[in-house]
Design a protein around this motif. Structure first.
Motif, PDB file in Angstrom:
ATOM      1  N   PRO A  92      -0.162   4.707  -1.543  1.00 43.93           N
ATOM      2  CA  PRO A  92      -1.073   5.548  -2.335  1.00 43.93           C
ATOM      3  C   PRO A  92      -0.406   6.775  -2.939  1.00 43.93           C
ATOM      4  CG  PRO A  92      -1.515   5.779   0.015  1.00 43.93           C
ATOM      5  CD  PRO A  92      -0.560   4.635  -0.133  1.00 43.93           C
ATOM      6  N   ASN A 123       0.836  -1.201   0.000  1.00 48.09           N
ATOM      7  CA  ASN A 123       0.000   0.000   0.000  1.00 48.09           C
ATOM      8  C   ASN A 123       0.866   1.245   0.000  1.00 48.09           C
ATOM      9  OD1 ASN A 123      -2.381   1.559   0.074  1.00 48.09           O
ATOM     10  ND2 ASN A 123      -2.118   1.870   2.273  1.00 48.09           N
ATOM     11  N   ASP A 145      -5.462   3.806  -2.745  1.00 44.85           N
ATOM     12  CA  ASP A 145      -5.223   3.555  -1.331  1.00 44.85           C
ATOM     13  C   ASP A 145      -5.891   2.248  -0.911  1.00 44.85           C
ATOM     14  OD1 ASP A 145      -4.680   3.702   1.343  1.00 44.85           O
ATOM     15  OD2 ASP A 145      -5.734   5.598   1.701  1.00 44.85           O
ATOM     16  N   THR A 181       2.021   4.504   4.330  1.00 45.27           N
ATOM     17  CA  THR A 181       1.458   5.817   4.658  1.00 45.27           C
ATOM     18  C   THR A 181       2.065   6.439   5.908  1.00 45.27           C
ATOM     19  OG1 THR A 181      -0.360   4.915   5.987  1.00 45.27           O
ATOM     20  CG2 THR A 181      -0.731   5.157   3.606  1.00 45.27           C
TER      21      THR A 181
END
Length: 335
Positions: free
Chosen positions: A140, A138, A146, A168
């Motif tokens: 994004p 992940n 996302d 993130t």
């Protein structure tokens, strides 16, 4: 490598070394893999973002995975990135990884136009069908999609989805992921939040820093696993400036320069990645010098007598040479 769970521990997202003509240097790649394993890293991840996989031809990409598997000693996991524009491409790279002898794969969502949730689930079902353990990736900021905890919980219902590399840096996501899909491991995907996420339950670190400073990285990881904050926090404070480069757009150039500053071969990046600015070069050099001086504690299992701080002389020798720095950044040396 943890038996049965090769995605746990410190997995290094490795750079791809290029010769002066920007062809792939397989010999240097294999030497780097062997060195990382000898320095205590638990595995390597070729052909991820740091490996500039988008700049490789199909033949080069397959050769990098094959060479990495061949070089990895017993106990060193190989988990290649299998990012591709669509599900067919990602499945093909997963199949190639399986045929090469990899232990798992790191799979992004489908690249290109933002996919619907159902399309993302179908994509991961296609990748997992090959049969290798799949770590969802992940990021994004890079993929424009996302994998939220709610979406990942649906993806995690697919057999073979074993973990997520979370880039993130949002610590709250780890708690939400553990609540929604406790059977899926959360791996640290951004170097500069490794302590926070490890203390909250992450079970691995897909790391950039060890390309240049594996002993410091492994030492920090071990201290976090042991919950030894008395030693982890001071080390983390000294490493944090160089760890922060993993979250910047120039992360690949920075890690290759950091490798040169630590006495390793970093080399150039392929276009479109251009040279670092002079200010960024100076900053990376200072950050590496600070990290090298951070600790002299040897990592358990490392070569006898090889202290972490023993490379401080190397950084002064390498980083002090304008010609060496310009080899990494692509600039002309000052006259």
């Amino acid at each position: 490598m943890e038996t049965g769970r090769p995605w746990r521990g410190v997995l290094v997202s490795i750079t791809t070394p290029f010769r002066a003509d920007l062809s792939v240097d397989v010999d240097k790649l294999q030497e780097h893999v062997r060195w990382l394993a000898a320095e205590g890293c638990h595995g390597v991840v070729p052909c991820a973002s740091v490996g500039e996989y988008r700049a490789l031809t199909d033949d080069e990409r397959a050769a990098v995975v094959q060479a990495t598997v061949q070089a990895a000693p017993p106990g060193c996991a190989v988990v290649p990135g299998v990012g591709g524009y669509g599900s067919r491409q990602a499945r093909r790279w997963t199949q190639q990884a399986a045929e090469a002898g990899a232990h798992g794969v790191l799979a992004r969502p489908p690249e290109g136009p933002a996919a619907r949730a159902a399309d993302v689930v179908a994509h991961y079902r296609e990748v997992a069908a090959v049969g290798l353990p799949v770590v969802a990736h992940n990021d994004p900021y890079d993929t424009r999609l996302d994998l939220t905890p709610d979406l990942l919980a649906t993806v995690a219902e697919i057999d073979g989805i074993v973990a997520v590399k979370e880039v993130t840096g949002d610590v709250r996501r780890l708690h939400r992921l553990r609540d929604l899909c406790p059977h899926v491991d959360v791996l640290v995907g951004a170097d500069d939040v490794v302590l926070e996420l490890m203390l909250c339950g992450a079970t691995g670190w897909v790391a950039t820093l060890p390309n240049a400073l594996p002993r410091q990285a492994v030492r920090l990881y071990e201290l976090c696993v042991a919950r030894d904050l008395g030693r982890a926090l001071p080390l983390y404070a000294e490493l944090h400036p160089i760890l922060g480069w993993s979250s910047r757009p120039e992360s690949v150039q920075a890690v290759k320069l950091a490798m040169e500053c630590a006495g390793r071969f970093g080399g150039r990046c392929r276009p479109p990645r251009g040279p670092l600015s002079e200010a960024a070069v100076d900053r990376v050099r200072r950050d590496v010098r600070r990290a090298l001086a951070a600790s002299t504690e040897p990592v358990p299992g490392a070569s006898p007598g090889a202290a972490v701080g023993a490379s401080v002389l190397q950084v002064s020798e390498v980083a002090g040479s304008p010609a060496d720095i310009c080899t990494v950044t692509g600039t002309d040396p000052p006259s």
